[in-house]
Design a protein around this motif. Structure first.
Motif, PDB file in Angstrom:
ATOM      1  N   ASP A   3      57.629  40.047  46.179  1.00 51.97           N
ATOM      2  CA  ASP A   3      58.518  39.724  47.283  1.00 51.97           C
ATOM      3  C   ASP A   3      59.812  40.542  47.240  1.00 51.97           C
ATOM      4  OD1 ASP A   3      57.583  36.245  47.051  1.00 51.97           O
ATOM      5  OD2 ASP A   3      56.746  37.850  48.286  1.00 51.97           O
ATOM      6  N   ARG A   4      60.339  40.775  46.072  1.00 54.57           N
ATOM      7  CA  ARG A   4      61.636  41.446  45.963  1.00 54.57           C
ATOM      8  C   ARG A   4      61.471  42.947  46.134  1.00 54.57           C
ATOM      9  NH1 ARG A   4      65.086  39.809  41.075  1.00 54.57           N
ATOM     10  NH2 ARG A   4      66.764  40.258  42.536  1.00 54.57           N
ATOM     11  N   ARG A   5      62.312  43.520  46.953  1.00 54.96           N
ATOM     12  CA  ARG A   5      62.188  44.922  47.321  1.00 54.96           C
ATOM     13  C   ARG A   5      63.123  45.802  46.487  1.00 54.96           C
ATOM     14  NH1 ARG A   5      64.729  41.862  51.008  1.00 54.96           N
ATOM     15  NH2 ARG A   5      66.966  42.240  51.309  1.00 54.96           N
ATOM     16  N   VAL A   6      62.917  47.100  46.616  1.00 52.44           N
ATOM     17  CA  VAL A   6      63.850  48.080  46.077  1.00 52.44           C
ATOM     18  C   VAL A   6      64.733  48.523  47.236  1.00 52.44           C
ATOM     19  CG1 VAL A   6      64.099  50.397  45.122  1.00 52.44           C
ATOM     20  CG2 VAL A   6      62.353  48.860  44.212  1.00 52.44           C
ATOM     21  N   LEU A   7      66.031  48.564  46.985  1.00 51.14           N
ATOM     22  CA  LEU A   7      67.021  48.898  48.009  1.00 51.14           C
ATOM     23  C   LEU A   7      67.641  50.250  47.697  1.00 51.14           C
ATOM     24  CD1 LEU A   7      68.995  48.000  50.358  1.00 51.14           C
ATOM     25  CD2 LEU A   7      70.442  47.040  48.543  1.00 51.14           C
ATOM     26  N   VAL A   8      67.817  51.082  48.727  1.00 51.62           N
ATOM     27  CA  VAL A   8      68.464  52.372  48.529  1.00 51.62           C
ATOM     28  C   VAL A   8      69.412  52.651  49.684  1.00 51.62           C
ATOM     29  CG1 VAL A   8      66.581  53.652  49.668  1.00 51.62           C
ATOM     30  CG2 VAL A   8      68.108  54.842  48.071  1.00 51.62           C
ATOM     31  N   GLY A   9      70.565  53.226  49.357  1.00 48.44           N
ATOM     32  CA  GLY A   9      71.532  53.621  50.368  1.00 48.44           C
ATOM     33  C   GLY A   9      71.415  55.102  50.661  1.00 48.44           C
ATOM     34  N   VAL A  10      71.426  55.459  51.966  1.00 46.94           N
ATOM     35  CA  VAL A  10      71.343  56.865  52.375  1.00 46.94           C
ATOM     36  C   VAL A  10      72.497  57.187  53.320  1.00 46.94           C
ATOM     37  CG1 VAL A  10      68.830  56.927  52.123  1.00 46.94           C
ATOM     38  CG2 VAL A  10      69.838  56.366  54.352  1.00 46.94           C
ATOM     39  N   ASP A  11      72.777  58.487  53.451  1.00 48.94           N
ATOM     40  CA  ASP A  11      73.806  58.925  54.400  1.00 48.94           C
ATOM     41  C   ASP A  11      73.504  60.316  54.959  1.00 48.94           C
ATOM     42  OD1 ASP A  11      74.301  60.600  52.270  1.00 48.94           O
ATOM     43  OD2 ASP A  11      76.302  59.801  51.825  1.00 48.94           O
ATOM     44  N   GLY A  12      72.284  60.797  54.710  1.00 48.81           N
ATOM     45  CA  GLY A  12      71.906  62.101  55.219  1.00 48.81           C
ATOM     46  C   GLY A  12      72.212  63.254  54.291  1.00 48.81           C
ATOM     47  N   SER A  13      72.894  63.014  53.174  1.00 51.08           N
ATOM     48  CA  SER A  13      73.251  64.074  52.234  1.00 51.08           C
ATOM     49  C   SER A  13      72.087  64.374  51.291  1.00 51.08           C
ATOM     50  CB  SER A  13      74.478  63.670  51.421  1.00 51.08           C
ATOM     51  OG  SER A  13      74.162  62.575  50.563  1.00 51.08           O
ATOM     52  N   LEU A  14      72.160  65.524  50.632  1.00 51.97           N
ATOM     53  CA  LEU A  14      71.135  65.885  49.658  1.00 51.97           C
ATOM     54  C   LEU A  14      71.146  64.925  48.470  1.00 51.97           C
ATOM     55  CD1 LEU A  14      71.456  69.788  49.604  1.00 51.97           C
ATOM     56  CD2 LEU A  14      69.682  68.405  50.697  1.00 51.97           C
ATOM     57  N   ALA A  16      71.828  61.747  48.611  1.00 49.94           N
ATOM     58  CA  ALA A  16      71.151  60.535  49.057  1.00 49.94           C
ATOM     59  C   ALA A  16      69.639  60.740  49.146  1.00 49.94           C
ATOM     60  CB  ALA A  16      71.693  60.100  50.415  1.00 49.94           C
ATOM     61  N   VAL A  17      69.220  61.937  49.504  1.00 53.86           N
ATOM     62  CA  VAL A  17      67.780  62.232  49.558  1.00 53.86           C
ATOM     63  C   VAL A  17      67.168  62.114  48.171  1.00 53.86           C
ATOM     64  CG1 VAL A  17      66.075  64.065  49.938  1.00 53.86           C
ATOM     65  CG2 VAL A  17      67.886  63.670  51.623  1.00 53.86           C
ATOM     66  N   ARG A  18      67.885  62.584  47.165  1.00 53.67           N
ATOM     67  CA  ARG A  18      67.373  62.472  45.800  1.00 53.67           C
ATOM     68  C   ARG A  18      67.295  61.015  45.370  1.00 53.67           C
ATOM     69  NH1 ARG A  18      69.247  63.391  40.407  1.00 53.67           N
ATOM     70  NH2 ARG A  18      67.513  64.160  39.159  1.00 53.67           N
ATOM     71  N   ALA A  19      68.306  60.226  45.739  1.00 48.76           N
ATOM     72  CA  ALA A  19      68.266  58.795  45.439  1.00 48.76           C
ATOM     73  C   ALA A  19      67.103  58.132  46.167  1.00 48.76           C
ATOM     74  CB  ALA A  19      69.591  58.140  45.848  1.00 48.76           C
ATOM     75  N   LEU A  20      66.846  58.558  47.391  1.00 50.26           N
ATOM     76  CA  LEU A  20      65.725  58.029  48.165  1.00 50.26           C
ATOM     77  C   LEU A  20      64.400  58.291  47.459  1.00 50.26           C
ATOM     78  CD1 LEU A  20      64.610  56.872  50.909  1.00 50.26           C
ATOM     79  CD2 LEU A  20      64.521  59.252  51.687  1.00 50.26           C
ATOM     80  N   ASP A  21      64.225  59.493  46.943  1.00 50.67           N
ATOM     81  CA  ASP A  21      62.983  59.834  46.233  1.00 50.67           C
ATOM     82  C   ASP A  21      62.809  58.963  44.997  1.00 50.67           C
ATOM     83  OD1 ASP A  21      62.505  61.775  48.119  1.00 50.67           O
ATOM     84  OD2 ASP A  21      63.186  63.451  46.879  1.00 50.67           O
ATOM     85  N   TRP A  22      63.890  58.755  44.242  1.00 47.01           N
ATOM     86  CA  TRP A  22      63.811  57.919  43.052  1.00 47.01           C
ATOM     87  C   TRP A  22      63.504  56.476  43.430  1.00 47.01           C
ATOM     88  CZ3 TRP A  22      63.814  58.451  37.820  1.00 47.01           C
ATOM     89  CH2 TRP A  22      64.060  59.734  37.313  1.00 47.01           C
ATOM     90  N   ALA A  23      64.146  55.992  44.493  1.00 45.77           N
ATOM     91  CA  ALA A  23      63.929  54.609  44.917  1.00 45.77           C
ATOM     92  C   ALA A  23      62.490  54.394  45.356  1.00 45.77           C
ATOM     93  CB  ALA A  23      64.882  54.261  46.061  1.00 45.77           C
ATOM     94  N   ALA A  24      61.919  55.366  46.055  1.00 47.12           N
ATOM     95  CA  ALA A  24      60.529  55.249  46.489  1.00 47.12           C
ATOM     96  C   ALA A  24      59.593  55.190  45.287  1.00 47.12           C
ATOM     97  CB  ALA A  24      60.166  56.430  47.394  1.00 47.12           C
ATOM     98  N   GLU A  25      59.864  56.023  44.281  1.00 45.69           N
ATOM     99  CA  GLU A  25      59.046  55.996  43.057  1.00 45.69           C
ATOM    100  C   GLU A  25      59.150  54.637  42.376  1.00 45.69           C
ATOM    101  OE1 GLU A  25      57.055  58.147  41.681  1.00 45.69           O
ATOM    102  OE2 GLU A  25      57.412  60.016  42.792  1.00 45.69           O
ATOM    103  N   GLU A  26      60.353  54.090  42.322  1.00 47.02           N
ATOM    104  CA  GLU A  26      60.545  52.781  41.688  1.00 47.02           C
ATOM    105  C   GLU A  26      59.813  51.691  42.471  1.00 47.02           C
ATOM    106  OE1 GLU A  26      61.792  52.039  38.888  1.00 47.02           O
ATOM    107  OE2 GLU A  26      62.816  53.886  38.317  1.00 47.02           O
ATOM    108  N   ALA A  27      59.829  51.765  43.788  1.00 46.35           N
ATOM    109  CA  ALA A  27      59.130  50.771  44.605  1.00 46.35           C
ATOM    110  C   ALA A  27      57.625  50.845  44.383  1.00 46.35           C
ATOM    111  CB  ALA A  27      59.455  50.986  46.083  1.00 46.35           C
ATOM    112  N   VAL A  28      57.095  52.049  44.273  1.00 46.16           N
ATOM    113  CA  VAL A  28      55.662  52.222  44.014  1.00 46.16           C
ATOM    114  C   VAL A  28      55.309  51.631  42.658  1.00 46.16           C
ATOM    115  CG1 VAL A  28      53.858  53.922  43.560  1.00 46.16           C
ATOM    116  CG2 VAL A  28      55.404  54.235  45.505  1.00 46.16           C
TER     117      VAL A  28
END
Length: 276
Positions: A3-14, A16-28
């Motif tokens: 039920d509990r999700r992984v949360l990531v903050g983005v702002d369009g910067s490079l 934030a994109v790297r944080a997005l990639d890490w967050a997606a891996e953690e969610a998987v």
């Protein structure tokens, strides 16, 4: 799917994109959904950034459930509120160097005090690959939550767990040496204290070792410079985990020397796990 999700903050910067990639891996790894949050002054401006972020995640992880949300206001307040329902909150950092960086602050630095639950600050230049070890900085039994997080992370990654335990310093009164080596009262006390300190990591981690028998654990004690030992370890680690006492001061977030050093200089992402 949990039920509990992984949360990531983005702002369009490079960053934030790297944080997005890490967050997606953690969610998987966790088998949970990923929520992407963008804090802006006007929600109408968030569409392109959120759409691009979601498309990137879907391309790399087609089966991962993704939620997007635009929030009006500051990023720190928005992510802090959202983190209450998250298993992990992930943010990037542009790096903090010197006094000017500390005083100016950043989302990652200020969120480290306000986030509910573990916060992963993505820094360093390591790719999101499998196999790198998990590094745990352990000070005392108060770091039980951080230790559990590190074991879980190592199990999910199929990686080795390296534990660096910081032994406390105890003062013993100088005395005349004994005629028989290592048998004076002070030397015997020092030897007893040494054995007790060396046993702390093994004692503290005994139950977790039983719960995660598949995790290979390498534990060692350092008596000086735990921050230095951990920083050196981050060169090869996939993530470093520490327990933190979060509090705010007049000049911003206040941390111990180890957390301070890692947030400024770590070569890999830093997971901050609140102590009870």
């Amino acid at each position: 799917m949990t039920d509990r999700r992984v949360l990531v903050g983005v702002d369009g910067s490079l960053v934030a994109v790297r944080a997005l990639d890490w967050a997606a891996e953690e969610a998987v790894r966790r088998g949970t959904a990923l929520r992407i949050v963008y804090a802006v002054a006007d929600r109408d401006e968030a569409g392109p950034v959120l759409a691009s972020a979601a498309a990137r995640v879907h391309e790399r992880h087609p089966g991962l459930p993704v939620e997007t949300r635009a929030v009006e206001g500051g990023a720190v307040a928005a992510l802090a509120e959202e983190s209450a329902g998250a298993a992990l909150t992930v943010v990037g950092t542009r790096g903090l160097g010197g006094v000017s960086g500390l005083l100016a602050g950043s989302v990652s630095w200020r969120l480290a005090v306000q986030a509910h639950g573990p916060l992963l600050v993505v820094r360093g230049d390591h790719p999101c690959d499998e196999g790198r070890e998990v590094l745990l900085g352990l000070e005392s039994d108060a770091d039980e939550a951080a230790a559990a997080f590190a074991f879980q992370e190592a199990a999910r990654r199929g990686a080795r767990l390296r534990v660096v335990h910081s032994a406390s310093h105890r003062h013993t009164t100088p005395e005349l040496p004994s005629l028989v080596a290592a048998t004076s009262p002070g030397q015997e006390l020092r030897a007893l204290v040494d054995r007790a300190e060396e046993a702390v990591p093994r004692f503290s981690l005994a139950q977790l070792r039983e719960e995660y028998p598949e995790v290979e654990v390498d534990s060692r004690t350092v008596r000086t410079g735990p921050a230095h030992a951990l920083l050196m370890g981050t060169r090869e680690a996939g993530v470093v985990v520490i327990g933190t006492c979060r509090r705010a001061g007049r000049l911003g977030p206040q941390f111990g020397p180890v957390a301070h050093a890692l947030l400024h200089h770590s070569h890999c992402p830093v997971a901050l796990v609140p102590r009870p």
